[in-house]
Design an enzyme around this catalytic site. Structure first.
Site, short mmCIF file in Angstrom:
data_model
loop_
_atom_site.label_atom_id
_atom_site.label_comp_id
_atom_site.label_asym_id
_atom_site.label_seq_id
_atom_site.Cartn_x
_atom_site.Cartn_y
_atom_site.Cartn_z
N LEU A 1 0.76 -1.44 0.10
CA LEU A 1 0.31 -0.09 -0.30
C LEU A 1 0.74 1.13 -0.01
O LEU A 1 -0.13 2.24 -0.14
CB LEU A 1 -0.79 0.08 1.28
CG LEU A 1 -1.54 -1.22 1.67
CD1 LEU A 1 -3.07 -0.38 2.62
CD2 LEU A 1 -2.55 -0.81 -0.22
N ALA B 1 -2.38 6.04 -0.97
CA ALA B 1 -3.11 5.94 -3.05
C ALA B 1 -2.25 5.26 -3.43
O ALA B 1 -2.02 5.95 -4.92
CB ALA B 1 -2.99 7.41 -3.48
N HIS B 2 -1.34 4.00 -3.07
CA HIS B 2 -0.57 2.87 -4.54
C HIS B 2 -1.11 2.11 -4.47
O HIS B 2 -0.92 1.23 -2.79
CB HIS B 2 0.73 3.38 -4.90
CG HIS B 2 1.20 5.06 -4.65
ND1 HIS B 2 2.27 5.37 -4.43
CD2 HIS B 2 0.52 5.90 -5.87
CE1 HIS B 2 2.24 6.94 -5.02
NE2 HIS B 2 1.02 6.68 -5.31
N GLN B 3 -1.57 0.90 -5.10
CA GLN B 3 -2.07 0.06 -4.15
C GLN B 3 -0.89 -1.50 -5.26
O GLN B 3 -1.40 -1.04 -6.50
CB GLN B 3 -3.13 -0.98 -4.46
CG GLN B 3 -3.76 0.16 -3.57
CD GLN B 3 -4.85 1.16 -3.81
OE1 GLN B 3 -5.15 1.77 -4.32
NE2 GLN B 3 -4.47 1.99 -3.08
#
Length: 746
Positions: free
Chosen positions: A499, A676-678
């Protein structure tokens, strides 16, 4: 009292009037009517603030606003089942004397019959003390978590809502105003570059959908046997974001008939609004309110045509060499050590129109750069997929200027230009799998396409998309649940979810004529990410990176620690001149997502330590840039007044920084993480024990089923991942195209 009627959920009855009274009393304690501090009106505060607006803001009571219904509807619509049930239980208990006694203790006792007051009968001072105690309650953490859910929903609605004229009564007092020049539509604002290939199922009926599909050149017929609309194509791509857009482009340009499924809607620049509430609601998963199961994370993920590339903050950073080396050598994935991958990055870089300079930096980026320079810390430019002059602080709500080149304005345009068709408002339900007669490569199943459903209630029939090849590109949160619901069982599906955990530091820079340091602009204006600083270990390893975020008033209020009603209003009154810095770590730990909307993640100790190092460096940067006050978003309102402070005091403050996780944690102080990043939840692996897909991006279990999104990445990237996702998708889809057009097996 019908205005309070809100339907129940998960088998619970409708919200009662008594529960709404509890909610109103709670929200009044969160944002009470108070006298404004004298310094706010005396001219000692920021120059730009309207004194009458400030008086009105401080006098406004949370119980008197029209957002109470919106708040409980938000929990009902967006909350997890745990959050919803906990919220309803707390509101029910607070509506009774016994329940109030259980939660509030002696605060509700009085000397007259019936000796116990309900929560709504308590004085404002008592209710505020109850909230203060519960936010520190480390024993009965489910109660604390429920209090946090209610606070978050209310504050977000209060500060993000807009009326039909695009106004919010609190905005003038907090210095928030949408810049008309920054947010004017582009000259080509009526352009619909995807019109040639778009089919918006939300505007169709079953009959017109068949006609629209035929008009776009697709073979579509009614399948009465399966009560479905059957569509035939060469390739179906599920998802239109960073990975799906690239895959659709590459495959369509190779001469294949491509269908793209997107559950979100299509918006052109002129259809975007530069407002947080509407932007998050229409462009993001779960309306931008996507918590982890335990509430310790708030997750942002795009849900529109273009996916994350349509709403991200424009950062274009190539995959670090150290990461490529780790993936290719340590994890034995040759692709990431090849010229093929490096060439793909260059192709992506060029198509995205990446620029490496910024003509005018935003308020927050000026501060990040100045603080780093004053300390001698490294600071670098962040390339963007926009022009060098792009000065837009609301790209996260869709770029109204049309300057940012997301997938919807690049790769998908190319795809449509080569015959691809995009179905919007269309959600994939499961892959069509059958037993693999050839047992090619030891794969027991073969994928024949996708069963999908329009979100339009007027289209009852399922859509059966039959394809020679199927590409899953719904992102790291949606690809795993889709694969699992289709019957795939590889143990890596849904696991290894990374994440890029985020915590933030803030610094207040008042806009005073007497100030020796002046940074132009406001926190919500200008390019979102144009500078980055790396936090290095003693052996020069990157522990974290520091960037700047986009925080609208609602998001800012949600992250801001609540310690009292007056303090909350003072913090919000400073919103426009509060600079935030985000610390992002390349997480070594991981979580899982096996069911849609159910994200489980616990931050690893090493990652917490790296976050702590990043937070401390962020605070030093803010102090060095001249902040009047700095702090973190820890629940106790941790802060330091900088005027006249000495190095010993600064060091003592930095030593107190901590990264405890979530309101459900067994600690008095806690943080809410962001992501904001997965990545990584269907990762590539050298064998089926190491990954969900093989070295060519194909499922280990099902032939002709590929993954082209962030879930395919072997681990976290450590930087903004868009370029990495696109480059990986480019390589996988190029191999697919070669295999299909030559008829050769890869």
């Amino acid at each position: 009292m019908d205005k309070y009627k809100v339907a129940g959920k998960f088998g619970l009855p409708d919200i009662t009037v008594a529960e709404m009274e509890s909610l109103a009393s709670f929200c009044e304690a969160v944002l009470p009517s108070v006298q404004p501090p004298p310094e706010e009106l005396s001219g000692e505060g920021d120059n730009h603030r309207n004194k009458e607006a400030l008086r009105s803001f401080y006098s406004t009571s949370g119980s008197k606003t029209p957002v109470l219904r919106q708040s409980i509807e938000l929990v009902t619509k967006r909350g997890t089942i745990e959050a919803y049930i906990a919220t309803r239980l707390i509101l029910f208990l607070l509506a009774t004397r016994l329940g109030t006694l259980l939660i509030c203790g002696t605060e509700c006792l009085v000397s007259r019959w019936p000796f116990v007051e309900k929560f709504s009968e308590l004085s404002l001072e008592k209710r505020e003390r109850v909230l203060q105690k519960q936010f520190k309650n480390w024993i009965l953490t489910p109660i604390r978590a429920a209090f946090v859910y209610i606070k978050v929903a209310f504050l977000f609605c209060f500060f993000s809502r807009v009326n039909p004229n695009g106004e919010n009564p609190a905005w003038e007092a907090i210095g928030y105003r949408v810049n008309p020049d920054e947010n004017k539509p582009s000259e080509t604002h009526n352009e619909r570059p995807l019109e040639k290939g778009i089919v918006e199922t939300m505007e169709e009926t079953e009959q017109t959908l068949l006609e629209s599909l035929a008009h776009k050149g697709l073979e579509a017929v009614l399948d009465t046997e399966h009560d479905a609309i059957r569509i035939k194509c060469d390739v179906v791509v599920v998802g239109s974001g960073s990975g799906g857009g690239v895959a659709a482009s590459v495959l369509a340009k190779s001469g294949l008939k491509v269908v793209v499924l997107e559950k979100g809607s299509y918006f052109t620049p002129s259809e975007h609004r530069p407002f947080e509430g509407p932007g998050l609601d229409k462009l993001y998963e779960n309306g931008g309110i996507l918590p982890s199961v335990d509430g310790s994370f708030m997750v942002l993920a795009g849900a529109t045509v273009g996916g994350g590339s349509a709403v991200n903050w424009s950062a274009c950073i190539k995959t670090p060499k150290s990461v490529l080396q780790e993936w290719s050598e340590d994890q034995n994935i040759p692709l990431f050590g090849t010229k093929e991958y490096l060439t793909a990055m260059e192709v992506v870089w060029k198509r995205m129109g990446v620029t490496e300079k910024c003509e005018l930096e935003s308020f927050q980026n000026q501060i990040l750069r100045k603080g780093c320079e004053n300390l001698g810390f490294n600071v670098e430019n962040v390339p963007r997929n926009s022009s060098e002059s792009h000065y837009c602080g609301s790209c996260g709500y869709g770029c109204r200027q049309g300057d940012k080149k997301g997938s919807d304005r690049t790769w998908l345009v190319d795809a449509v230009g080569h015959g691809a068709v995009i179905l919007t408002g269309c959600k994939a339900e499961r892959f069509i799998l059958e037993k693999n007669g050839s047992n090619k490569g030891g794969k027991q199943m073969k994928c024949l396409g996708v069963m999908a459903k329009s979100l339009n209630g007027n289209i009852a029939k399922m859509l059966k998309i039959e394809a020679k090849v199927t590409v899953s590109a719904g992102g790291a949160l949606l690809t795993p649940p889709l694969m699992i619901s289709s019957g795939l069982r590889n143990r890596n599906i849904g696991k290894n979810l990374h994440l890029h955990p985020v915590l933030m530091a803030w610094g207040y820079f008042p806009d005073k004529e007497s100030s020796n340091i002046s940074f132009k602009g406001n926190s919500y204006e200008g390019g979102i990410i144009t500078s980055v600083s790396k936090v290095l270990s003693e052996d020069s390893e990157v522990r974290a990176i520091i960037e700047t975020p986009q925080l609208g008033p609602g998001s800012f209020s949600v992250l801001t620690p609540w310690t009292s009603g007056l303090d909350m209003k003072k913090r919000m009154a400073r919103y426009s001149r509060t600079a935030s810095l985000i610390t992002i770590v390349r997480d070594r730990g991981s979580g899982e997502v096996k069911t849609e909307g159910r994200i489980n993640y616990t931050v690893d100790k090493t990652d917490r330590d790296n976050l702590k190092a990043g937070l401390r460096e962020s605070l030093r940067i803010l102090i060095a840039a001249g902040a009047e006050e700095v702090g973190t978003h820890r629940s106790d309102g941790q802060r330091l007044i900088c005027k006249g402070v000495n190095e010993n005091s600064i060091q003592e403050f930095l030593d107190s920084v901590s990264t405890e996780e979530g309101a459900k944690g067994m600690t008095e102080k806690w943080n809410v993480y962001s992501s904001a990043h997965q990545m990584g939840s269907c990762r590539i692996g050298e064998n089926e024990k190491e990954g969900a897909i093989d070295l060519n991006g194909e499922s280990w279990e099902a032939e002709k089923l590929f993954v082209c999104d962030a879930s395919a990445l072997p681990s976290a990237v450590g930087v903004n991942p868009m370029i990495t996702v696109m480059s990986t998708a480019y390589c996988i889809s190029t191999r697919i195209a070669k295999s299909m057009t030559t008829g050769l097996s890869h």
